[in-house]
Design a protein around this motif. Sequence first.
Motif, PDB file in Angstrom:
ATOM      1  N   ALA A 245       0.828  -1.186   0.102  1.00  0.00           N
ATOM      2  CA  ALA A 245      -0.164   0.002   0.056  1.00  0.00           C
ATOM      3  C   ALA A 245       0.772   1.421  -0.230  1.00  0.00           C
ATOM      4  O   ALA A 245       1.782   1.476   1.006  1.00  0.00           O
ATOM      5  N   GLY A 246       0.602   2.133  -1.017  1.00  0.00           N
ATOM      6  CA  GLY A 246       1.216   3.536  -1.138  1.00  0.00           C
ATOM      7  C   GLY A 246       2.754   3.298  -1.257  1.00  0.00           C
ATOM      8  O   GLY A 246       3.481   3.944  -1.457  1.00  0.00           O
ATOM      9  N   GLY A 247       3.194   2.058  -1.744  1.00  0.00           N
ATOM     10  CA  GLY A 247       4.470   1.858  -2.169  1.00  0.00           C
ATOM     11  C   GLY A 247       5.618   1.772  -1.024  1.00  0.00           C
ATOM     12  O   GLY A 247       6.779   1.874  -1.363  1.00  0.00           O
ATOM     13  N   LEU A 248       4.928   1.534   0.071  1.00  0.00           N
ATOM     14  CA  LEU A 248       5.865   1.563   1.264  1.00  0.00           C
ATOM     15  C   LEU A 248       7.164   0.180   1.326  1.00  0.00           C
ATOM     16  O   LEU A 248       6.734  -0.889   0.465  1.00  0.00           O
ATOM     17  N   GLY A 249       8.136   0.435   1.624  1.00  0.00           N
ATOM     18  CA  GLY A 249       9.210  -0.660   1.708  1.00  0.00           C
ATOM     19  C   GLY A 249      10.488  -0.316   1.263  1.00  0.00           C
ATOM     20  O   GLY A 249      10.738   0.723   0.910  1.00  0.00           O
ATOM     21  N   THR A 287      -6.923   4.542   2.144  1.00  0.00           N
ATOM     22  CA  THR A 287      -6.009   4.146   3.312  1.00  0.00           C
ATOM     23  C   THR A 287      -4.614   4.345   3.229  1.00  0.00           C
ATOM     24  O   THR A 287      -3.589   4.483   4.265  1.00  0.00           O
ATOM     25  N   SER A 288      -3.841   4.608   2.008  1.00  0.00           N
ATOM     26  CA  SER A 288      -2.768   4.947   1.803  1.00  0.00           C
ATOM     27  C   SER A 288      -2.291   6.050   2.207  1.00  0.00           C
ATOM     28  O   SER A 288      -1.414   6.633   2.703  1.00  0.00           O
ATOM     29  N   MET A 289      -3.418   7.113   1.701  1.00  0.00           N
ATOM     30  CA  MET A 289      -3.090   8.683   2.298  1.00  0.00           C
ATOM     31  C   MET A 289      -3.241   8.618   3.742  1.00  0.00           C
ATOM     32  O   MET A 289      -2.317   9.420   4.190  1.00  0.00           O
ATOM     33  N   SER A 292       0.114   7.412   5.103  1.00  0.00           N
ATOM     34  CA  SER A 292       1.110   8.406   4.785  1.00  0.00           C
ATOM     35  C   SER A 292       0.904   9.725   5.904  1.00  0.00           C
ATOM     36  O   SER A 292       2.106  10.215   6.219  1.00  0.00           O
ATOM     37  N   GLU A 293      -0.251   9.963   6.306  1.00  0.00           N
ATOM     38  CA  GLU A 293      -0.188  11.214   7.170  1.00  0.00           C
ATOM     39  C   GLU A 293       0.131  10.491   8.716  1.00  0.00           C
ATOM     40  O   GLU A 293       0.923  11.450   9.498  1.00  0.00           O
ATOM     41  N   GLN A 294       0.051   8.971   8.958  1.00  0.00           N
ATOM     42  CA  GLN A 294       0.497   8.665  10.373  1.00  0.00           C
ATOM     43  C   GLN A 294       1.987   8.687  10.196  1.00  0.00           C
ATOM     44  O   GLN A 294       2.786   8.790  11.312  1.00  0.00           O
ATOM     45  N   LEU A 295       2.854   8.433   8.925  1.00  0.00           N
ATOM     46  CA  LEU A 295       4.067   8.394   8.937  1.00  0.00           C
ATOM     47  C   LEU A 295       4.847   9.674   8.901  1.00  0.00           C
ATOM     48  O   LEU A 295       5.952   9.850   8.747  1.00  0.00           O
ATOM     49  N   LEU A 307      -4.455  10.459  -7.487  1.00  0.00           N
ATOM     50  CA  LEU A 307      -5.943  10.560  -7.226  1.00  0.00           C
ATOM     51  C   LEU A 307      -6.154  11.421  -5.875  1.00  0.00           C
ATOM     52  O   LEU A 307      -7.492  11.641  -5.576  1.00  0.00           O
ATOM     53  N   GLY A 308      -5.182  11.554  -4.946  1.00  0.00           N
ATOM     54  CA  GLY A 308      -5.317  11.916  -3.732  1.00  0.00           C
ATOM     55  C   GLY A 308      -5.252  13.638  -3.672  1.00  0.00           C
ATOM     56  O   GLY A 308      -5.110  14.367  -2.741  1.00  0.00           O
TER      57      GLY A 308
END
Length: 311
Positions: A245-249, A287-289, A292-295, A307-308
């Motif tokens: 999700a979101g390209g994390l990693g 969900t990914s937006m 990303s706010e949490q991180l 899209l966001g």
Amino acid sequence: MRTPQVDRAEGMPERVRIYEVGVRDGLQNEENIVPVDVKAEFVRRLEAAGVETIETTSFVSPTWVPQLADAAELLTALGESARGRNRPVLVPNEKGLDRALEAGVGAIAIFGSATEAFAAKNLNATVDGQFDMFGPVAKRAKDEGLWVRAYVSMCFGDPWEGDVAPDQVVSVARRLMDLGCDELSIGDTIGVGTAGQVESVLDGLVEAGISLDTIAVHFHDTYGQALPNTLTALRKGVTIVDSSAGGLGGCPYAKSATGNLATEDLLWALHGLGIETGIDLPAMVGTSMWMSEQLGKPPASAVVKALGAPA
């Protein structure tokens, strides 16, 4: 929210199962510890978006990966939803398996290497020696009725050894599947692979008797090849794709590796091809937006960014 125009292409599968790795593989690379309640909410949001398979955590030593020291706590927070075969956890050895069994998991994953250098750095073992470690884990897990996945890392290039021959990957993969594993994930850990390599490795796996319906692909996007390589694998008959999700990693043991293939970027391509996933793209973007706010940093996914963005 815009959605992709659908135009089916020949030679593509009707459905793809996405194996979401953002919660484990994605978050393990974050320097700041993510609170367990945020991780649990991340999983719940992914579930609500329709993600079927979510790798939730790893029972690795907290000394090596402090981010995942809360593995048991996270599974407790998630309750029964974390116990099925669609909620695998990574286990590095028998000690990790002991902790996973205590937590009541229904599925595990083991993480092998196709190269000597990465086996030494990541597993403190040789390529041959890793099977002495994984053999008892796989046997005990199967005896307990667990579903078992095997990862093979460094399948398309190694930062220390350079090029990796396809037959080297096939040899390790065959030995892992011979341990009784149910699924095999072929990883481009540093994101250097290209489409021709993908075809060669998949052809070799099939020739070795490994069924395409048990093979997943796991690509990183360091050189922008994660999505092209995935589409190549789908044309070869693969129907399981790892994404985040979101390209994390990235990879804590291979500093040149950037993020995983973003789940939203994959969904845009698959849905445009008319391939079913069971996942709601706008919900995944949301969900990914949120994550990303949490991180406190922007998502890596191009689709989430598009899209966001404010209209």
